[in-house]
Structure formats: structure tokens, C-alpha cells
Design a protein around this motif. Structure first.
Motif, PDB file in Angstrom:
ATOM      1  N   TYR A 298       0.857  -1.193   0.000  1.00 35.92           N
ATOM      2  CA  TYR A 298       0.000   0.000   0.000  1.00 35.92           C
ATOM      3  C   TYR A 298       0.886   1.234   0.000  1.00 35.92           C
ATOM      4  O   TYR A 298       1.685   1.430   0.929  1.00 35.92           O
ATOM      5  CB  TYR A 298      -0.940   0.024   1.208  1.00 35.92           C
ATOM      6  CG  TYR A 298      -1.713   1.324   1.254  1.00 35.92           C
ATOM      7  CD1 TYR A 298      -2.717   1.571   0.328  1.00 35.92           C
ATOM      8  CD2 TYR A 298      -1.395   2.328   2.166  1.00 35.92           C
ATOM      9  CE1 TYR A 298      -3.397   2.783   0.317  1.00 35.92           C
ATOM     10  CE2 TYR A 298      -2.077   3.537   2.163  1.00 35.92           C
ATOM     11  CZ  TYR A 298      -3.074   3.755   1.237  1.00 35.92           C
ATOM     12  OH  TYR A 298      -3.725   4.950   1.213  1.00 35.92           O
TER      13      TYR A 298
ATOM     14  N   THR B 104      -2.814   4.312   5.855  1.00 35.35           N
ATOM     15  CA  THR B 104      -2.483   2.894   5.992  1.00 35.35           C
ATOM     16  C   THR B 104      -3.394   2.228   7.016  1.00 35.35           C
ATOM     17  O   THR B 104      -3.707   1.036   6.908  1.00 35.35           O
ATOM     18  CB  THR B 104      -1.009   2.736   6.416  1.00 35.35           C
ATOM     19  OG1 THR B 104      -0.174   3.415   5.483  1.00 35.35           O
ATOM     20  CG2 THR B 104      -0.605   1.274   6.474  1.00 35.35           C
TER      21      THR B 104
ATOM     22  N   LEU C  60      -6.355  -0.119   5.937  1.00 37.68           N
ATOM     23  CA  LEU C  60      -6.111  -1.534   5.681  1.00 37.68           C
ATOM     24  C   LEU C  60      -5.997  -2.322   6.983  1.00 37.68           C
ATOM     25  O   LEU C  60      -6.519  -3.432   7.105  1.00 37.68           O
ATOM     26  CB  LEU C  60      -4.839  -1.721   4.844  1.00 37.68           C
ATOM     27  CG  LEU C  60      -4.992  -1.563   3.330  1.00 37.68           C
ATOM     28  CD1 LEU C  60      -5.155  -0.095   2.942  1.00 37.68           C
ATOM     29  CD2 LEU C  60      -3.811  -2.159   2.590  1.00 37.68           C
TER      30      LEU C  60
ATOM     31  N   PRO D 171      -0.001  -4.711   5.327  1.00 39.94           N
ATOM     32  CA  PRO D 171       0.774  -4.692   4.084  1.00 39.94           C
ATOM     33  C   PRO D 171       2.208  -5.168   4.301  1.00 39.94           C
ATOM     34  O   PRO D 171       2.778  -4.996   5.385  1.00 39.94           O
ATOM     35  CB  PRO D 171       0.749  -3.213   3.674  1.00 39.94           C
ATOM     36  CG  PRO D 171      -0.383  -2.599   4.449  1.00 39.94           C
ATOM     37  CD  PRO D 171      -0.439  -3.363   5.730  1.00 39.94           C
TER      38      PRO D 171
ATOM     39  N   ILE E 172      -1.702  -1.347  -4.064  1.00 39.78           N
ATOM     40  CA  ILE E 172      -2.707  -0.283  -3.978  1.00 39.78           C
ATOM     41  C   ILE E 172      -1.940   1.038  -4.005  1.00 39.78           C
ATOM     42  O   ILE E 172      -1.147   1.328  -3.109  1.00 39.78           O
ATOM     43  CB  ILE E 172      -3.554  -0.403  -2.701  1.00 39.78           C
ATOM     44  CG1 ILE E 172      -4.221  -1.780  -2.643  1.00 39.78           C
ATOM     45  CG2 ILE E 172      -4.611   0.695  -2.653  1.00 39.78           C
ATOM     46  CD1 ILE E 172      -4.965  -2.046  -1.334  1.00 39.78           C
TER      47      ILE E 172
ATOM     48  N   SER F 118      -1.984   5.028  -4.150  1.00 39.53           N
ATOM     49  CA  SER F 118      -2.783   6.224  -3.885  1.00 39.53           C
ATOM     50  C   SER F 118      -2.227   7.395  -4.685  1.00 39.53           C
ATOM     51  O   SER F 118      -1.653   8.343  -4.126  1.00 39.53           O
ATOM     52  CB  SER F 118      -2.783   6.537  -2.389  1.00 39.53           C
ATOM     53  OG  SER F 118      -3.530   7.706  -2.125  1.00 39.53           O
TER      54      SER F 118
ATOM     55  N   LEU G 105     -12.093  -0.373  -0.317  1.00 37.93           N
ATOM     56  CA  LEU G 105     -11.102  -1.364   0.098  1.00 37.93           C
ATOM     57  C   LEU G 105     -11.755  -2.683   0.471  1.00 37.93           C
ATOM     58  O   LEU G 105     -11.211  -3.761   0.200  1.00 37.93           O
ATOM     59  CB  LEU G 105     -10.290  -0.829   1.279  1.00 37.93           C
ATOM     60  CG  LEU G 105      -9.362   0.354   0.965  1.00 37.93           C
ATOM     61  CD1 LEU G 105      -8.759   0.914   2.244  1.00 37.93           C
ATOM     62  CD2 LEU G 105      -8.262  -0.061  -0.006  1.00 37.93           C
TER      63      LEU G 105
END
Length: 259
Positions: free
Chosen positions: A90, A95, A98, A105, A144, A146, A178
Motif C-alpha cells: 500500500y 495505511t 487496511l 501490508p 494499492i 494512492s 477497500l
């Protein structure tokens, strides 16, 4: 004046402390302690509306035995992604979104001093801008990203299936996006229900301890290069200016209402 200053400082500390409790509440709900009954009736309609607002679209709904599914990301890429990814990179802010869904991650854009430092202690720093070489070494099955930079996307998407994500969306849209991507739809709804309840309780407690209905607050963030920003539509203001919360000053309010 001293009494007023003390009250403002006390309120600020209470908001900060109770905000940490909200994070703890969210994480515990992911482990099955959230109250799913409060969202059972509204989950379907709310999820559909959020998907339309964020641009999320699962092009082909995978069944439980499918290994992959097609997913349309923030910037319109249609990506074949794992149904239940195991090694996620990520790259971006939030963060904690998640982590709230139980996904740790293997690689992140690392910053120190967060409330979840201990949870990502083993995650590797993939740098800024994101390092293709470092990402490749982590053998991810999903990235993922951003960011809407197409040049960076083209480079990193050669490492693993890559989905763009807008970390400045409102919390509800981020979590539902997500949840759909990571195979955690119900976990996202349970977390949001627990978070909404904890937020309501927090503001009720603050009101009971002297916070008035018409009080205002400003949020400032110092970025690298000595750049000072007045935050209006992202980060802490989403909680601070949300339902039952405080009011932004007039200039911030004008910007907030446009978001």
C-alpha cells in the motif's frame, strides 16, 4: 482568560485521546466484536451508493472458489486482481484503513509516530516516489497505489496487479472501496458501524464535559519545505467537522462545504 485557555486545551486533549480510542474500537470490530446488527438493513443500499460515488465497480463478481476478479479502480483501470490477496503493498496515506480490515501490508510508505507503528513494524518502506525495485523484491500479489500519476502507474503495474485509490475520499467511501477490493465487504461494514457508534459516544462525552454546540476549531499541518496548510476536507477534519462535531471557521467552512 486562563480558565478559557485551560478549557480549550482540555477539550483538545480529550478529542485526541478519544480519537485513539476510536481507532482501537475499529480494530477490535474487525476481529468480530463489532455490532453488525446496526448495519444489516442498510448495508446493501449504502454499499451501492458508495460504489457509485467512488467509481468502484466490480466488473465480474467472483464466487468463493475464484482466484481472481476484475476490479475497476479510481482512475478507470480495469484490473484482474486476487480475490483474497495475501501480499499487499500500500503506497499512500491512511495505511490504518487496511489495518482496520485486518490486512497488514508487506510494503508501505513509511512514516514514524503513528498510533499503528507497532502493527507495521515488519512492513518494508517502498519509498517516495514508490520504488519499482523495492516493490519487486517483496513479491506482492496486489499493489494499492494512492496516486493518479499514469507514468508511475505504468511502471509499478508491471510488478503486480495495481489498483489506484483516492486516500482523500471520505472514510465511508474509502472503507467500502477497500472492502470490495480485498474481499472484506462485511468487515468494512462492521467497522464503519462500530466507528459511527464510537464517534457518537465521543461527542456526547465531550458535550457533557463542557464542549459547546457552536465552538469552532482549525487544523493546521506542516509539510516538508516549511509549507503550512489549513486542513479543511481531508484527514482529521473529516472527524472533527463531522456529525455532532465542532464547526470550522468561516473561511475553512466555505471550502469544507464545497467538498
Amino acid at each position: 482568560m486562563k480558565q478559557n485557555g485551560f478549557r480549550v486545551m482540555s477539550t483538545t486533549f480529550m478529542i485526541a485521546a478519544l480519537s485513539v480510542l476510536l481507532l482501537a474500537c475499529g480494530n477490535s470490530s474487525t476481529n468480530g466484536s463489532g455490532d453488525g446488527e446496526t448495519t444489516a438493513a442498510a448495508t446493501s443500499n449504502d454499499s451501492q451508493a458508495a460504489a457509485e460515488n467512488t467509481g468502484q465497480e466490480e466488473v465480474a463478481e467472483a464466487d468463493n472458489t475464484s482466484e481472481t476478479k476484475k476490479f475497476k479502480d479510481w482512475t478507470g483501470h480495469e484490473v484482474e486482481v486476487p480475490t483474497h490477496p495475501q501480499r499487499v503493498i500500500y503506497h499512500g496515506e491512511v495505511t490504518g484503513d487496511l489495518l482496520a480490515l485486518g490486512v497488514v501490508p508487506v510494503g508501505i510508505l513509511k512514516t514514524e509516530g503513528t498510533v499503528y507503528d507497532d502493527q507495521v513494524a515488519d512492513a518494508e518502506d517502498v519509498g517516495f516516489p514508490i520504488s519499482v525495485e523495492k516493490s519487486l523484491s517483496l513479491n506482492p500479489d496486489l499493489i494499492i497505489f494512492s496516486n493518479d500519476d499514469e507514468t508511475q502507474y505504468e511502471q509499478i503495474s508491471k510488478v503486480a496487479p495495481t489498483v489506484t485509490f483516492n486516500s482523500f475520499w471520505p472514510l465511508e467511501e474509502r472503507m467500502r472501496f477497500l472492502g470490495g477490493l480485498l474481499g472484506k465487504k462485511q468487515e468494512a461494514e462492521d467497522w464503519l458501524a462500530a466507528h459511527a457508534k464510537a464517534t457518537e459516544d465521543m461527542w456526547s462525552q465531550l458535550r457533557a464535559n463542557g464542549l459547546k454546540e457552536d465552538e469552532t476549531a482549525s487544523v493546521f499541518t506542516m509539510y516538508p519545505g516549511n509549507r503550512l496548510f489549513v486542513m479543511a476536507g481531508a484527514g482529521l477534519p473529516q472527524l472533527l467537522y463531522g456529525p455532532g462535531g465542532m464547526k470550522p471557521p468561516l473561511k475553512s467552512k466555505r471550502y469544507w462545504m464545497k467538498k
